[in-house]
Design an enzyme around this catalytic site. Structure first.
Site, PDB file in Angstrom:
ATOM      1  N   GLU A 286       0.827  -1.205   0.000  1.00 38.08           N
ATOM      2  CA  GLU A 286       0.000   0.000   0.000  1.00 38.08           C
ATOM      3  C   GLU A 286       0.865   1.261   0.000  1.00 38.08           C
ATOM      4  O   GLU A 286       0.438   2.316  -0.454  1.00 38.08           O
ATOM      5  CB  GLU A 286      -0.925  -0.014   1.226  1.00 38.08           C
ATOM      6  CG  GLU A 286      -2.353   0.394   0.903  1.00 38.08           C
ATOM      7  CD  GLU A 286      -3.315   0.150   2.052  1.00 38.08           C
ATOM      8  OE1 GLU A 286      -4.254  -0.627   1.851  1.00 38.08           O
ATOM      9  OE2 GLU A 286      -3.150   0.728   3.131  1.00 38.08           O
ATOM     10  N   HIS A 307       7.625 -26.729  -0.774  1.00 42.18           N
ATOM     11  CA  HIS A 307       6.947 -27.844  -1.445  1.00 42.18           C
ATOM     12  C   HIS A 307       5.779 -27.354  -2.305  1.00 42.18           C
ATOM     13  O   HIS A 307       4.968 -28.158  -2.756  1.00 42.18           O
ATOM     14  CB  HIS A 307       6.468 -28.856  -0.398  1.00 42.18           C
ATOM     15  CG  HIS A 307       7.619 -29.458   0.367  1.00 42.18           C
ATOM     16  ND1 HIS A 307       8.135 -30.701   0.082  1.00 42.18           N
ATOM     17  CD2 HIS A 307       8.392 -28.948   1.359  1.00 42.18           C
ATOM     18  CE1 HIS A 307       9.164 -30.942   0.894  1.00 42.18           C
ATOM     19  NE2 HIS A 307       9.335 -29.894   1.671  1.00 42.18           N
ATOM     20  N   LYS A 421     -14.141   0.625  -4.137  1.00 43.81           N
ATOM     21  CA  LYS A 421     -15.218   1.026  -3.224  1.00 43.81           C
ATOM     22  C   LYS A 421     -16.288   1.809  -3.977  1.00 43.81           C
ATOM     23  O   LYS A 421     -17.474   1.563  -3.809  1.00 43.81           O
ATOM     24  CB  LYS A 421     -14.667   1.901  -2.093  1.00 43.81           C
ATOM     25  CG  LYS A 421     -13.846   1.147  -1.072  1.00 43.81           C
ATOM     26  CD  LYS A 421     -13.525   2.082   0.098  1.00 43.81           C
ATOM     27  CE  LYS A 421     -12.410   1.538   0.937  1.00 43.81           C
ATOM     28  NZ  LYS A 421     -11.866   2.507   1.868  1.00 43.81           N
TER      29      LYS A 421
HETATM   30  O1  PA5 Z   1      -3.621   1.379   5.793  1.00 51.13           O
HETATM   31  C1  PA5 Z   1      -4.742   1.853   5.651  1.00 51.13           C
HETATM   32  O2  PA5 Z   1      -4.959   3.060   5.768  1.00 51.13           O
HETATM   33  C2  PA5 Z   1      -5.935   0.967   5.336  1.00 51.13           C
HETATM   34  O3  PA5 Z   1      -5.580  -0.356   5.229  1.00 51.13           O
HETATM   35  C3  PA5 Z   1      -6.971   1.088   6.438  1.00 51.13           C
HETATM   36  O4  PA5 Z   1      -6.385   0.721   7.653  1.00 51.13           O
HETATM   37  C4  PA5 Z   1      -8.174   0.220   6.150  1.00 51.13           C
HETATM   38  O5  PA5 Z   1      -8.721   0.548   4.907  1.00 51.13           O
HETATM   39  C5  PA5 Z   1      -9.226   0.403   7.222  1.00 51.13           C
HETATM   40  O6  PA5 Z   1      -9.629   1.731   7.302  1.00 51.13           O
HETATM   41  P1  PA5 Z   1     -10.391   2.275   8.561  1.00 51.13           P
HETATM   42  O7  PA5 Z   1      -9.519   2.128   9.742  1.00 51.13           O
HETATM   43  O8  PA5 Z   1     -10.688   3.712   8.241  1.00 51.13           O
HETATM   44  O9  PA5 Z   1     -11.659   1.456   8.703  1.00 51.13           O
END
Ligand code: PA5
Length: 445
Positions: A286, A307, A421
């Site tokens: 990310e 394996h 989303k």
């Molecule tokens: O790293 C990030 O920002 C995302 O993975 C969020 O943690 C994830 O989308 C969850 O978001 P939120 O904490 O707003 O529900």
């Protein structure tokens, strides 16, 4: 030092000149981080967190964890992505992936709201039946669909079981300190709340209440975890890659990436490291996978995956490098028994500790993969302790930020996550998405 970076398995792939040449990029990245003038600099709270965390909240986390332990035999952690992976990684690494099945004096811990699955939701509901339950809902935005749905279900269940008043004592919420519907709803309902700091993004939040409350409920020493991270912060201060292993790791990744090694595989040698791999994949994927750039983060557990994926790694497309985590001391030994009949021909191993067999398997694999054209970065972690894991978490977070800046991306945003989303909301009929829904339906039908 809890971490030792071993370079000898990548020596034949990275020259001294390449290290020399990338030093200026590393120094530039270091300056962006230290002067807080790089992309995403509003999200650098994690840098100083191990030292300047909110001590009052930290104490409250411990009190809440004790209350949860006393009043429940099942603890459900509701969250997705950065709002769950860190806690699960630490609990499995330091306790066990079999934590719920092993004897213990802490509640079973299950994770919900991290997928869209009727099957999983029904299973969680079933697990809670006839048992005392507490839940911790974690969402920085407070609006993420998966945890919001799970919270609806679990809140309803708790209120039915304990009444609204009783449920209030069993619901703990970790969210923004002021903004968002989850915060205002929690304040109105009287739930105890903990904070995801404004300047800490989800994937960098394991050392905030996001990770610390579930980790403390599992009976893990959160002081030691923070101390490890604080000591790592003190260790990795120089911008010189010869004096800073976190920066050296970031440099090695980028040198290899520039040479076409576009996939990094994080290798663990213990099943308890599987969720740590998942946490690491989110952190790096990310943070770096954007602007049509970035190393693809993959992971394996050896010898299990030798394996399955071993063939590909040894012999497939040569765009890979591996980063191997070797835990030097597991605080556990297990000797292979003697078999007088020696039916499997393994008596030459009788009395040998499985740790030694594992280490030997690792050395054998490192050499084989290097011979197969796969550079290997070896990270030796002193032991399986909260202190060392805190140290490793900080090492990876810091290296990730520097690596992202060397790559030329903003390591702290995640614009790409919004695309699915939007489409999902449109297709599910959320008000305000009508135009997009029409367009998407035309493409599907
Ligand atoms: O790293 C990030 O920002 C995302 O993975 C969020 O943690 C994830 O989308 C969850 O978001 P939120 O904490 O707003 O529900």
């Amino acid at each position: 030092m809890a971490i030792h970076l071993v370079e000898k398995y990548s020596e034949s792939f990275i020259s001294a000149d390449e290290y020399k040449n990338i030093q200026s990029d590393v120094s530039a990245a270091h300056s962006l981080l230290c002067n807080r003038n790089g992309a995403g600099s509003d999200f650098l709270g994690w840098v100083t967190l191990p030292e300047d965390y909110d001590k009052e909240e930290f104490a409250r986390i411990k009190v809440a964890a004790e209350k949860i332990k006393k009043t429940s035999s099942v603890f459900i952690v509701v969250g997705i992505g950065g709002s769950y992976l860190g806690a699960r990684a630490v609990i499995e690494f330091l306790k066990s992936p079999l934590y719920n099945s092993l004897p213990k004096d802490t509640p079973d811990i299950y994770f919900a709201g991290n997928c869209i699955s009727a099957v999983s939701m029904a299973e969680i509901a079933q697990l809670c039946r006839d048992r005392d339950v507490c839940i911790n809902v974690i969402s920085k935005s407070g609006t993420t669909t998966e945890p919001a749905v799970a919270f609806r279900v679990l809140r309803g269940m708790l209120e039915e079981k304990y009444g609204v008043e009783g449920a209030r004592e069993r619901i703990f919420v970790t969210t923004d300190k002021a903004k968002g519907t989850l915060k205002s709803f929690s304040d109105d309902a009287g739930y105890e709340t903990f904070v995801v700091p404004d300047d800490v993004g989800g994937r960098f939040s394991v050392l905030t209440a996001v990770g610390l409350l579930p980790i403390a409920v599992a009976g893990i020493d959160i002081d030691a975890l923070m101390k490890g991270a604080a000591d790592a912060k003190l260790t990795y201060i120089s911008d010189d890659i010869e004096k800073n292993d976190a920066y050296k790791y970031a440099a090695m990744r980028n040198i290899l990436y520039r040479k076409g090694k576009t996939t990094e595989i994080l290798v663990g040698y213990e099943p308890y490291a599987m969720m740590l791999n998942e946490w690491w994949k989110q952190l790096y994927g990310e943070s770096e996978g954007k602007d049509q750039k970035g190393i693809f983060p993959a992971s394996v557990i050896f010898s299990t995956d030798l394996h399955s994926l071993g063939q590909y790694i040894q012999d497939g497309t040569r765009n890979l490098f591996e980063t191997v985590i070797s835990v030097e001391d597991n605080h556990e030994t297990f000797d292979i028994p003697n078999d007088p009949a020696n039916i499997d021909g393994l008596n030459f191993l009788s009395g040998t500790d499985l740790n030694l067999v594992k280490k030997t398997a690792m050395q054998a694999t490192l050499l084989a993969h290097v011979d197969g054209g796969v550079p290997n970065i070896l990270i030796e972690l002193a032991d399986r302790s909260a202190y060392s894991l805190g140290y490793l978490i900080y090492f990876f977070e810091l290296a990730c930020a520097i690596s992202g800046y060397i790559l030329g991306v903003n390591p702290f945003n995640q614009p790409g996550v919004e695309e699915y989303k939007k489409n999902m909301f449109a297709l599910l009929g959320k008000p305000g998405y009508e135009k997009l829904a029409e367009e998407l339906k035309g493409r599907i039908n």
